[in-house]
Write a protein that holds these residues in place. Structure first.
Motif, PDB file in Angstrom:
ATOM      1  N   ASP A 179       0.821  -1.213   0.000  1.00 39.00           N
ATOM      2  CA  ASP A 179       0.000   0.000   0.000  1.00 39.00           C
ATOM      3  C   ASP A 179       0.855   1.263   0.000  1.00 39.00           C
ATOM      4  O   ASP A 179       0.484   2.259  -0.622  1.00 39.00           O
ATOM      5  CB  ASP A 179      -0.913   0.020   1.233  1.00 39.00           C
ATOM      6  CG  ASP A 179      -1.950  -1.085   1.219  1.00 39.00           C
ATOM      7  OD1 ASP A 179      -2.647  -1.222   0.192  1.00 39.00           O
ATOM      8  OD2 ASP A 179      -2.052  -1.818   2.224  1.00 39.00           O
ATOM      9  N   GLY A 221      -1.766   1.726  12.461  1.00 40.56           N
ATOM     10  CA  GLY A 221      -2.399   1.442  11.182  1.00 40.56           C
ATOM     11  C   GLY A 221      -1.544   0.606  10.243  1.00 40.56           C
ATOM     12  O   GLY A 221      -2.025   0.182   9.189  1.00 40.56           O
ATOM     13  N   VAL A 222      -0.287   0.350  10.606  1.00 39.98           N
ATOM     14  CA  VAL A 222       0.582  -0.493   9.783  1.00 39.98           C
ATOM     15  C   VAL A 222       0.369  -1.951  10.170  1.00 39.98           C
ATOM     16  O   VAL A 222       0.599  -2.342  11.322  1.00 39.98           O
ATOM     17  CB  VAL A 222       2.062  -0.104   9.961  1.00 39.98           C
ATOM     18  CG1 VAL A 222       2.959  -1.116   9.261  1.00 39.98           C
ATOM     19  CG2 VAL A 222       2.304   1.295   9.406  1.00 39.98           C
ATOM     20  N   GLU A 223      -0.098  -2.745   9.236  1.00 36.33           N
ATOM     21  CA  GLU A 223      -0.304  -4.172   9.489  1.00 36.33           C
ATOM     22  C   GLU A 223       1.005  -4.940   9.377  1.00 36.33           C
ATOM     23  O   GLU A 223       1.295  -5.818  10.187  1.00 36.33           O
ATOM     24  CB  GLU A 223      -1.321  -4.735   8.501  1.00 36.33           C
ATOM     25  CG  GLU A 223      -1.571  -6.227   8.659  1.00 36.33           C
ATOM     26  CD  GLU A 223      -2.590  -6.740   7.665  1.00 36.33           C
ATOM     27  OE1 GLU A 223      -2.377  -7.833   7.110  1.00 36.33           O
ATOM     28  OE2 GLU A 223      -3.612  -6.052   7.434  1.00 36.33           O
ATOM     29  N   VAL A 252      -1.064  -1.687   4.800  1.00 32.68           N
ATOM     30  CA  VAL A 252      -1.900  -0.953   5.751  1.00 32.68           C
ATOM     31  C   VAL A 252      -3.031  -1.861   6.228  1.00 32.68           C
ATOM     32  O   VAL A 252      -3.617  -2.615   5.437  1.00 32.68           O
ATOM     33  CB  VAL A 252      -2.465   0.326   5.099  1.00 32.68           C
ATOM     34  CG1 VAL A 252      -3.440   1.033   6.030  1.00 32.68           C
ATOM     35  CG2 VAL A 252      -1.330   1.262   4.724  1.00 32.68           C
ATOM     36  N   VAL A 307      -5.254   4.732   4.230  1.00 28.75           N
ATOM     37  CA  VAL A 307      -3.910   4.771   3.651  1.00 28.75           C
ATOM     38  C   VAL A 307      -3.318   6.176   3.760  1.00 28.75           C
ATOM     39  O   VAL A 307      -2.141   6.348   4.099  1.00 28.75           O
ATOM     40  CB  VAL A 307      -3.944   4.306   2.181  1.00 28.75           C
ATOM     41  CG1 VAL A 307      -2.583   4.497   1.525  1.00 28.75           C
ATOM     42  CG2 VAL A 307      -4.362   2.846   2.092  1.00 28.75           C
ATOM     43  N   VAL A 342      -2.217   6.842   7.412  1.00 27.53           N
ATOM     44  CA  VAL A 342      -0.990   6.107   7.739  1.00 27.53           C
ATOM     45  C   VAL A 342       0.207   6.725   7.018  1.00 27.53           C
ATOM     46  O   VAL A 342       1.308   6.818   7.579  1.00 27.53           O
ATOM     47  CB  VAL A 342      -1.144   4.618   7.376  1.00 27.53           C
ATOM     48  CG1 VAL A 342       0.171   3.867   7.587  1.00 27.53           C
ATOM     49  CG2 VAL A 342      -2.260   3.977   8.192  1.00 27.53           C
ATOM     50  N   GLN A 343      -0.001   7.172   5.788  1.00 24.17           N
ATOM     51  CA  GLN A 343       1.071   7.818   5.045  1.00 24.17           C
ATOM     52  C   GLN A 343       1.572   9.059   5.772  1.00 24.17           C
ATOM     53  O   GLN A 343       2.784   9.291   5.873  1.00 24.17           O
ATOM     54  CB  GLN A 343       0.580   8.173   3.638  1.00 24.17           C
ATOM     55  CG  GLN A 343       1.645   8.810   2.752  1.00 24.17           C
ATOM     56  CD  GLN A 343       1.125   9.065   1.349  1.00 24.17           C
ATOM     57  OE1 GLN A 343      -0.025   8.775   1.032  1.00 24.17           O
ATOM     58  NE2 GLN A 343       1.970   9.611   0.500  1.00 24.17           N
TER      59      GLN A 343
END
Length: 286
Positions: A65, A90-92, A221, A227, A230-231
């Motif tokens: 992502d 939020g980062v998987e 994400v 996205v 998180v960015q």
């Protein structure tokens, strides 16, 4: 005079003119073919180049992502960037890659320089999450520093099999690698003869002499996270000199870098139109 008769008479007039002045008619036809053919050829070429880059990023990044790299994809990021990114809300999953360009060494010990002998190699952690979406279709993933996994289509073109050894010229010297398996990218993409490969990150660091850095950090994400949000969070923790973008953003960067080539191609297209028009004008003057 009926409409059909008028069209027939005009057609007959054009045919008689062509018979009376065959050279002028031939030059006129050549001018039209040259101008129109060049314009259409350039438009098709430009569209193909840009769509190929878009498909390339879709194939390579797969499930990714966000991509964390040096500003404008130049340079690398510090090794501690990876744990920083993993801690962002939020980062998987996140994984780092070390990239290099290797060339095949033939049986005579000569380094091949053609496109079909060039390998774009990614050093990755095979114990970590898969962000590429590539699928192993033969053999297995490499587990040691002396093993490498090749893209299936390129390997078959070279007549290679799982278990064969391949000699490569790397930034730090020659290396003989055992082929542990073949993989297939998320989309079937022809790279124009170039090959891709993957190996353990420890081997990639040794062969490219890249220690303490990552060329990229690929991020997946979490499904419930935005996205864009998180960015922004990753951008805040990574600091200056680091770029956080999406695979689509990478494609836009590549297309922007190709804008100079587009201008050159459009220039030649315009020249072809000018030459075609001049040829037609000159033939009538003759």
């Amino acid at each position: 005079m009926p409409r059909g008769a008028r069209l027939h008479s005009f057609g007959g007039l054009g045919l008689r003119a062509a018979r009376a002045r065959p050279l002028r008619s031939l030059l006129t036809a050549l001018g039209i073919v040259l101008g129109v053919g060049m314009v259409f050829g350039v438009l098709i070429l430009v569209t193909t180049i840009h769509s190929t880059f878009d498909n390339l990023f879709d194939a390579i990044y797969g499930r990714t992502d966000l991509i964390v790299s040096g500003r404008s994809s130049i340079g690398s990021v510090p090794e501690d960037t990876l744990p920083k990114v993993r801690r962002v809300e939020g980062v998987e999953a996140a994984t780092g890659t070390v990239n290099g360009v290797f060339r095949v060494v033939d049986e005579r010990g000569q380094v091949s320089t053609g496109r079909s002998s060039t390998l774009f190699v990614a050093g990755i952690d095979f114990n970590g999450p898969d962000t590429s979406g590539a699928e192993t279709v033969a053999g297995r993933e490499p587990v040691g520093d002396g093993e490498i996994e090749l893209e299936e289509g390129w390997a078959k073109q070279k007549g290679l099999e799982v278990g064969n050894r391949i000699r490569l010229a790397t930034p730090t010297g020659l290396a003989a690698m055992r082929i542990s398996g073949f993989y297939r990218l998320a989309t079937n993409l022809d790279l124009g003869g170039y090959g891709t490969a993957a190996m353990p990150v420890s081997a990639a660091r040794r062969l490219t002499d890249k220690y303490g850095t990552w060329d990229e950090v690929d991020v997946i994400v979490a499904g419930s996270a935005s996205v864009d949000a998180v960015q922004r969070r990753i951008d805040a923790v990574t600091g200056r000199g680091v770029e956080v973008t999406t695979p689509a953003g990478k494609g836009e960067e590549a297309n922007e870098q190709l804008s100079g080539l587009d201008i050159v191609l459009y220039f030649f297209s315009g020249m072809a139109l000018f030459v075609g028009a001049f040829l037609i004008l000159n033939s009538f003057n003759m």
